[in-house]
Design a protein around this motif. Structure first.
Motif, PDB file in Angstrom:
ATOM      1  N   GLN A   1       0.840  -1.204   0.000  1.00 16.96           N
ATOM      2  CA  GLN A   1       0.000   0.000   0.000  1.00 16.96           C
ATOM      3  C   GLN A   1       0.874   1.253   0.000  1.00 16.96           C
ATOM      4  O   GLN A   1       0.585   2.235  -0.680  1.00 16.96           O
ATOM      5  CB  GLN A   1      -0.884  -0.012   1.251  1.00 16.96           C
ATOM      6  CG  GLN A   1      -2.183   0.733   1.109  1.00 16.96           C
ATOM      7  CD  GLN A   1      -3.100   0.535   2.296  1.00 16.96           C
ATOM      8  OE1 GLN A   1      -2.682   0.174   3.391  1.00 16.96           O
ATOM      9  NE2 GLN A   1      -4.368   0.783   2.081  1.00 16.96           N
ATOM     10  N   PHE A   2       1.980   1.201   0.763  1.00 15.52           N
ATOM     11  CA  PHE A   2       2.895   2.340   0.825  1.00 15.52           C
ATOM     12  C   PHE A   2       3.551   2.567  -0.545  1.00 15.52           C
ATOM     13  O   PHE A   2       3.631   3.694  -1.026  1.00 15.52           O
ATOM     14  CB  PHE A   2       3.969   2.101   1.896  1.00 15.52           C
ATOM     15  CG  PHE A   2       5.053   3.146   1.890  1.00 15.52           C
ATOM     16  CD1 PHE A   2       6.324   2.845   1.426  1.00 15.52           C
ATOM     17  CD2 PHE A   2       4.806   4.426   2.329  1.00 15.52           C
ATOM     18  CE1 PHE A   2       7.323   3.805   1.402  1.00 15.52           C
ATOM     19  CE2 PHE A   2       5.790   5.400   2.313  1.00 15.52           C
ATOM     20  CZ  PHE A   2       7.057   5.084   1.850  1.00 15.52           C
TER      21      PHE A   2
ATOM     22  N   LEU B   1       1.665   4.354  -3.051  1.00 18.27           N
ATOM     23  CA  LEU B   1       1.619   5.818  -2.993  1.00 18.27           C
ATOM     24  C   LEU B   1       2.492   6.434  -4.089  1.00 18.27           C
ATOM     25  O   LEU B   1       2.440   7.647  -4.306  1.00 18.27           O
ATOM     26  CB  LEU B   1       2.068   6.322  -1.615  1.00 18.27           C
ATOM     27  CG  LEU B   1       1.107   6.021  -0.456  1.00 18.27           C
ATOM     28  CD1 LEU B   1       1.692   6.515   0.864  1.00 18.27           C
ATOM     29  CD2 LEU B   1      -0.256   6.664  -0.687  1.00 18.27           C
TER      30      LEU B   1
ATOM     31  N   LEU C   1       1.130   8.840  -6.668  1.00 19.40           N
ATOM     32  CA  LEU C   1       1.036  10.296  -6.554  1.00 19.40           C
ATOM     33  C   LEU C   1       2.093  11.017  -7.389  1.00 19.40           C
ATOM     34  O   LEU C   1       1.964  12.210  -7.679  1.00 19.40           O
ATOM     35  CB  LEU C   1       1.196  10.720  -5.091  1.00 19.40           C
ATOM     36  CG  LEU C   1       0.156  10.175  -4.119  1.00 19.40           C
ATOM     37  CD1 LEU C   1       0.560  10.492  -2.691  1.00 19.40           C
ATOM     38  CD2 LEU C   1      -1.214  10.775  -4.405  1.00 19.40           C
TER      39      LEU C   1
ATOM     40  N   ALA D   1     -24.337  -5.856  -2.585  1.00 17.40           N
ATOM     41  CA  ALA D   1     -24.012  -4.494  -2.131  1.00 17.40           C
ATOM     42  C   ALA D   1     -22.562  -4.127  -2.461  1.00 17.40           C
ATOM     43  O   ALA D   1     -22.199  -2.944  -2.462  1.00 17.40           O
ATOM     44  CB  ALA D   1     -24.223  -4.383  -0.626  1.00 17.40           C
TER      45      ALA D   1
ATOM     46  N   ILE E   1     -20.416  -0.515  -2.404  1.00 18.14           N
ATOM     47  CA  ILE E   1     -19.419  -0.278  -1.350  1.00 18.14           C
ATOM     48  C   ILE E   1     -18.104   0.151  -1.997  1.00 18.14           C
ATOM     49  O   ILE E   1     -17.472   1.125  -1.576  1.00 18.14           O
ATOM     50  CB  ILE E   1     -19.220  -1.547  -0.491  1.00 18.14           C
ATOM     51  CG1 ILE E   1     -20.500  -1.859   0.290  1.00 18.14           C
ATOM     52  CG2 ILE E   1     -18.042  -1.390   0.455  1.00 18.14           C
ATOM     53  CD1 ILE E   1     -20.499  -3.202   0.991  1.00 18.14           C
TER      54      ILE E   1
ATOM     55  N   ILE F   1     -18.378   3.754  -3.613  1.00 16.03           N
ATOM     56  CA  ILE F   1     -18.380   4.836  -2.620  1.00 16.03           C
ATOM     57  C   ILE F   1     -16.987   4.981  -2.003  1.00 16.03           C
ATOM     58  O   ILE F   1     -16.425   6.078  -1.951  1.00 16.03           O
ATOM     59  CB  ILE F   1     -19.432   4.576  -1.513  1.00 16.03           C
ATOM     60  CG1 ILE F   1     -20.846   4.707  -2.083  1.00 16.03           C
ATOM     61  CG2 ILE F   1     -19.249   5.553  -0.348  1.00 16.03           C
ATOM     62  CD1 ILE F   1     -21.941   4.246  -1.136  1.00 16.03           C
ATOM     63  N   ASN F   2     -16.410   3.857  -1.536  1.00 18.34           N
ATOM     64  CA  ASN F   2     -15.101   3.926  -0.857  1.00 18.34           C
ATOM     65  C   ASN F   2     -14.000   4.424  -1.779  1.00 18.34           C
ATOM     66  O   ASN F   2     -13.178   5.257  -1.382  1.00 18.34           O
ATOM     67  CB  ASN F   2     -14.713   2.549  -0.311  1.00 18.34           C
ATOM     68  CG  ASN F   2     -15.455   2.234   0.975  1.00 18.34           C
ATOM     69  OD1 ASN F   2     -15.985   3.125   1.614  1.00 18.34           O
ATOM     70  ND2 ASN F   2     -15.505   0.977   1.340  1.00 18.34           N
TER      71      ASN F   2
ATOM     72  N   ILE G   1     -14.324   8.194  -2.637  1.00 13.74           N
ATOM     73  CA  ILE G   1     -13.921   9.066  -1.526  1.00 13.74           C
ATOM     74  C   ILE G   1     -12.402   9.083  -1.383  1.00 13.74           C
ATOM     75  O   ILE G   1     -11.801  10.132  -1.195  1.00 13.74           O
ATOM     76  CB  ILE G   1     -14.569   8.590  -0.208  1.00 13.74           C
ATOM     77  CG1 ILE G   1     -16.066   8.901  -0.232  1.00 13.74           C
ATOM     78  CG2 ILE G   1     -13.934   9.262   1.005  1.00 13.74           C
ATOM     79  CD1 ILE G   1     -16.830   8.235   0.871  1.00 13.74           C
ATOM     80  N   LEU G   2     -11.784   7.904  -1.481  1.00 11.42           N
ATOM     81  CA  LEU G   2     -10.319   7.841  -1.352  1.00 11.42           C
ATOM     82  C   LEU G   2      -9.689   7.764  -2.738  1.00 11.42           C
ATOM     83  O   LEU G   2      -8.909   6.855  -3.031  1.00 11.42           O
ATOM     84  CB  LEU G   2      -9.916   6.633  -0.502  1.00 11.42           C
ATOM     85  CG  LEU G   2     -10.062   6.834   1.006  1.00 11.42           C
ATOM     86  CD1 LEU G   2      -9.763   5.550   1.755  1.00 11.42           C
ATOM     87  CD2 LEU G   2      -9.143   7.938   1.515  1.00 11.42           C
ATOM     88  N   SER G   3     -10.063   8.711  -3.598  1.00 14.67           N
ATOM     89  CA  SER G   3      -9.601   8.666  -4.985  1.00 14.67           C
ATOM     90  C   SER G   3      -8.312   9.443  -5.213  1.00 14.67           C
ATOM     91  O   SER G   3      -7.853   9.553  -6.344  1.00 14.67           O
ATOM     92  CB  SER G   3     -10.687   9.230  -5.911  1.00 14.67           C
ATOM     93  OG  SER G   3     -11.021  10.551  -5.498  1.00 14.67           O
ATOM     94  N   PHE G   4      -7.714   9.987  -4.124  1.00 13.52           N
ATOM     95  CA  PHE G   4      -6.576  10.865  -4.366  1.00 13.52           C
ATOM     96  C   PHE G   4      -5.355  10.141  -4.972  1.00 13.52           C
ATOM     97  O   PHE G   4      -4.601  10.751  -5.730  1.00 13.52           O
ATOM     98  CB  PHE G   4      -6.192  11.641  -3.095  1.00 13.52           C
ATOM     99  CG  PHE G   4      -5.530  10.809  -2.044  1.00 13.52           C
ATOM    100  CD1 PHE G   4      -6.294  10.107  -1.123  1.00 13.52           C
ATOM    101  CD2 PHE G   4      -4.163  10.685  -1.997  1.00 13.52           C
ATOM    102  CE1 PHE G   4      -5.699   9.314  -0.171  1.00 13.52           C
ATOM    103  CE2 PHE G   4      -3.550   9.900  -1.037  1.00 13.52           C
ATOM    104  CZ  PHE G   4      -4.323   9.206  -0.129  1.00 13.52           C
TER     105      PHE G   4
ATOM    106  N   LEU H   1      -6.109  10.243  -8.458  1.00 14.41           N
ATOM    107  CA  LEU H   1      -5.961  11.627  -8.912  1.00 14.41           C
ATOM    108  C   LEU H   1      -4.487  11.924  -9.156  1.00 14.41           C
ATOM    109  O   LEU H   1      -4.126  12.642 -10.088  1.00 14.41           O
ATOM    110  CB  LEU H   1      -6.528  12.586  -7.856  1.00 14.41           C
ATOM    111  CG  LEU H   1      -6.442  14.077  -8.187  1.00 14.41           C
ATOM    112  CD1 LEU H   1      -7.379  14.423  -9.326  1.00 14.41           C
ATOM    113  CD2 LEU H   1      -6.759  14.936  -6.970  1.00 14.41           C
TER     114      LEU H   1
ATOM    115  N   TRP I   1     -11.128  14.964 -12.935  1.00 14.48           N
ATOM    116  CA  TRP I   1     -11.837  14.273 -11.851  1.00 14.48           C
ATOM    117  C   TRP I   1     -12.582  13.023 -12.314  1.00 14.48           C
ATOM    118  O   TRP I   1     -12.481  11.980 -11.661  1.00 14.48           O
ATOM    119  CB  TRP I   1     -12.785  15.231 -11.123  1.00 14.48           C
ATOM    120  CG  TRP I   1     -12.039  16.158 -10.210  1.00 14.48           C
ATOM    121  CD1 TRP I   1     -11.739  17.471 -10.431  1.00 14.48           C
ATOM    122  CD2 TRP I   1     -11.467  15.842  -8.939  1.00 14.48           C
ATOM    123  NE1 TRP I   1     -11.016  17.985  -9.390  1.00 14.48           N
ATOM    124  CE2 TRP I   1     -10.837  17.014  -8.456  1.00 14.48           C
ATOM    125  CE3 TRP I   1     -11.416  14.686  -8.165  1.00 14.48           C
ATOM    126  CZ2 TRP I   1     -10.176  17.056  -7.227  1.00 14.48           C
ATOM    127  CZ3 TRP I   1     -10.753  14.728  -6.940  1.00 14.48           C
ATOM    128  CH2 TRP I   1     -10.144  15.903  -6.493  1.00 14.48           C
TER     129      TRP I   1
END
Lengths: 257, 296
Positions: B46-47, B50, B53, B135, B139, B142-143, B146-149, B152, B234
């Motif tokens: 996960q790190f 990053l 970015l 569902a 889920i 939505i998740n 929200i954490l789309s950075f 991005l 976006w």
């Protein structure tokens, strides 16, 4: 709209001689660099603790996790409806609003959008810090706790947006000082109710509450919690939008009176 | 070659050096420390993720060097604005629902290829029930939105800077293919340690790198389309994020172990995924060509 957002950005960015954005960049780079240089897996004997069960815990992990929690809370506290409204009152911006080429609804919308952008940026920054903190933890329950703290970022940001949703209409209808008094009274009532319960209520319910029972509860109700976690942001956004509609109505009525 | 084109090539090269350089520092630091992409260290993966970015950071640094300015909206801007005027909202809906569509088609094709992989116990085996399967896409949507950075971070570079530059330098088809290949090659270091396709397939890692380039071309066409139409990065960020979340109901009724007995490794799943993606790309291309003919 862009101009209004930039105005709010400039007003919150300036902290005396310092710029908030630069402080955040420096804190981020410092945190990430130090975490990489001092991982929990490093053999710094003076920072290694042996738990009761023989588990090895790195005090560095605990330090960084506390640091991350501190940064998370202090950044979330920056998101304040009162702060950006106060800047306009101090700058007597309301006198200029009616001369500007946009309506009152746009002005209120800009406040909500600004807080929303602030929340998104802070959520992103804290997620980066949390991911870094967790990745360099020694394997064990501290790493799991750090990961759990990361999973609280979205709900905590949602809570901050709910506070903003309550604050905005209060500030618009009552003014900042009166709104602060009202929220202080509300929190005092909540505190008295909690204190009253702790003094005179049935405390047996707390006897069985501990981390293990909480984790068992989470495990048992995994599906419900998963759905709740996913639906919460949507609920928060609906409440946020309803607050915007109420604030627009109140601001329009304020101008007409 | 005109002077303008030379300037654009220079700017693009600066961006690519920064984008590849910054990201590959992170990737190689992980690889040289013995890192693998096999799920054994999810927090570290996960790190390293990053690194997504870096393309946007490279974009910002490039603009500082080339002094192109930091306009948020309009021509040659960073395209960070959001507008729903002129029915642009439909590209946001495209962004969040189309990945669900092509993942469902992929799993349906997989079931059609290996019908014995149909299994109603998949959800139970991972501690969930079948209700959550229905569902699950919501889920994920939505998740991830929200954490789309992190998405991005990628789209701010690839669609925000690289694709506009490529479209100035060459025709649209060539730009889309070149953009996809560049994006695919950017993933190469982690493809070589098992990202997406694992390490156990014929032709590892070259086939994986090729497949990644193909996947990036297919996805890149959709991402570029919604970026141009919405004039914002976006929708592409949301689509990229939802794509990475792999939303699907059918996957909870498919036993991947049974599927992989016939078609070992994730490579074959990705080949199946390309089919609906390329179909959607074809629809977009045909519709746009028809529109262009009408305008002429």
């Amino acid at each position: 709209m862009g101009g209004l957002l930039y105005k709010d950005f400039v007003s919150v960015n300036n902290l005396g001689k310092f710029k908030m954005t630069w402080i955040m960049v420096i804190v981020m780079i410092a945190f990430i660099t130090l975490r990489i240089l001092f991982p929990g897996t490093a053999d710094f004997e003076e920072f290694i603790l042996i738990g009761e069960n023989g588990e090895t815990v790195s005090f560095l992990d605990v330090l960084f996790m506390m640091g991350f929690a501190g940064v998370l809370i202090s950044l979330l506290l920056q998101i304040s409806a009162g702060k950006i409204m106060e800047k306009d009152v101090k700058g007597k911006i309301n006198d200029y609003i009616s001369t500007m080429p946009f309506d009152k609804k746009t002005y209120i919308a800009s406040k909500y959008i600004f807080i929303g952008i602030e929340a998104y940026v802070i959520m992103s920054i804290t997620f980066i810090l949390g991911t870094t903190c967790t990745a360099f933890c020694r394997e064990g329950h501290i790493q799991d706790q750090s990961n759990m703290l990361c999973s609280l970022i979205i709900p905590m940001t949602g809570l901050v947006l709910i506070f903003a949703s309550i604050e905005f209409p209060l500030i618009i209808s009552l003014g900042k000082e009166a709104a602060t008094r009202v929220t202080t009274v509300l929190w005092t009532i909540v505190a008295f109710i909690a204190l009253g319960y702790l003094m005179f209520g049935d405390l047996k319910v707390f006897e069985n509450i501990n981390l293990i029972s909480l984790l068992d509860y989470i495990d048992e109700h995994k599906i419900g919690i998963m759905i709740f976690e996913s639906v919460c942001p949507a609920i928060v956004l609906v409440l946020y939008y309803l607050s915007y509609r109420l604030s627009s109505f109140l601001y329009n009525r304020k101008g007409d009176n | 070659m005109t002077a303008d084109k030379k300037v654009e090539i220079k700017r693009l090269l600066i961006y690519l050096v920064l984008s590849f350089g910054l990201t590959w520092i992170i990737f190689f630091a992980y690889i040289l420390n013995g890192g693998k992409w096999d799920g054994s260290n999810p927090y570290m993966e996960q790190f390293v993720g990053l690194g997504m970015l870096m393309p946007f950071i490279a974009h910002i640094l490039t603009r500082m060097i080339t002094k192109e300015g930091f306009a948020m909206t309009g021509k040659d801007s960073i395209m960070l604005g959001i507008s729903f005027k002129d029915k642009k909202w439909k590209y946001y809906l495209f962004a969040i629902f189309v990945p669900w569509l092509y993942f469902e088609v992929m799993h349906i094709l997989a079931l059609a290829l290996v019908p014995e992989s149909f299994d109603t116990n998949v959800a139970n085996d991972i501690g969930l029930n079948n209700d959550i399967a229905f569902a699950y896409p919501f889920i994920v949507i939505i998740n991830t939105t929200i954490l789309s950075f992190p998405a991005l971070g990628e789209e701010g570079g690839w669609r925000g800077y690289m694709m506009p530059k490529l479209m100035k330098l060459m025709s649209m088809p060539k730009a889309l293919i070149a953009g996809g290949i560049i994006w695919g090659l950017w993933h190469a270091p982690i493809t070589c340690i098992g990202h997406n396709f694992g390490t156990d397939y014929p032709g590892f890692p070259y086939v994986g790198i090729l497949l990644m380039c193909g996947f990036c071309i297919a996805l890149g066409i959709m991402l570029t389309y919604i970026t141009i139409k919405s004039q914002s990065i976006w929708p592409a960020a949301f689509m990229h994020a939802v794509n990475n979340g792999n939303p699907s109901i059918v996957k909870f009724f498919m036993n991947t172990d049974v599927f992989e007995q016939k078609y070992p490794g994730p490579v074959y799943s990705y080949l199946l995924l390309l089919i609906p993606m390329l179909l959607i790309d074809l629809i977009i291309i045909v519709l746009e060509m028809k529109k262009a003919k009408k305008v002429k």
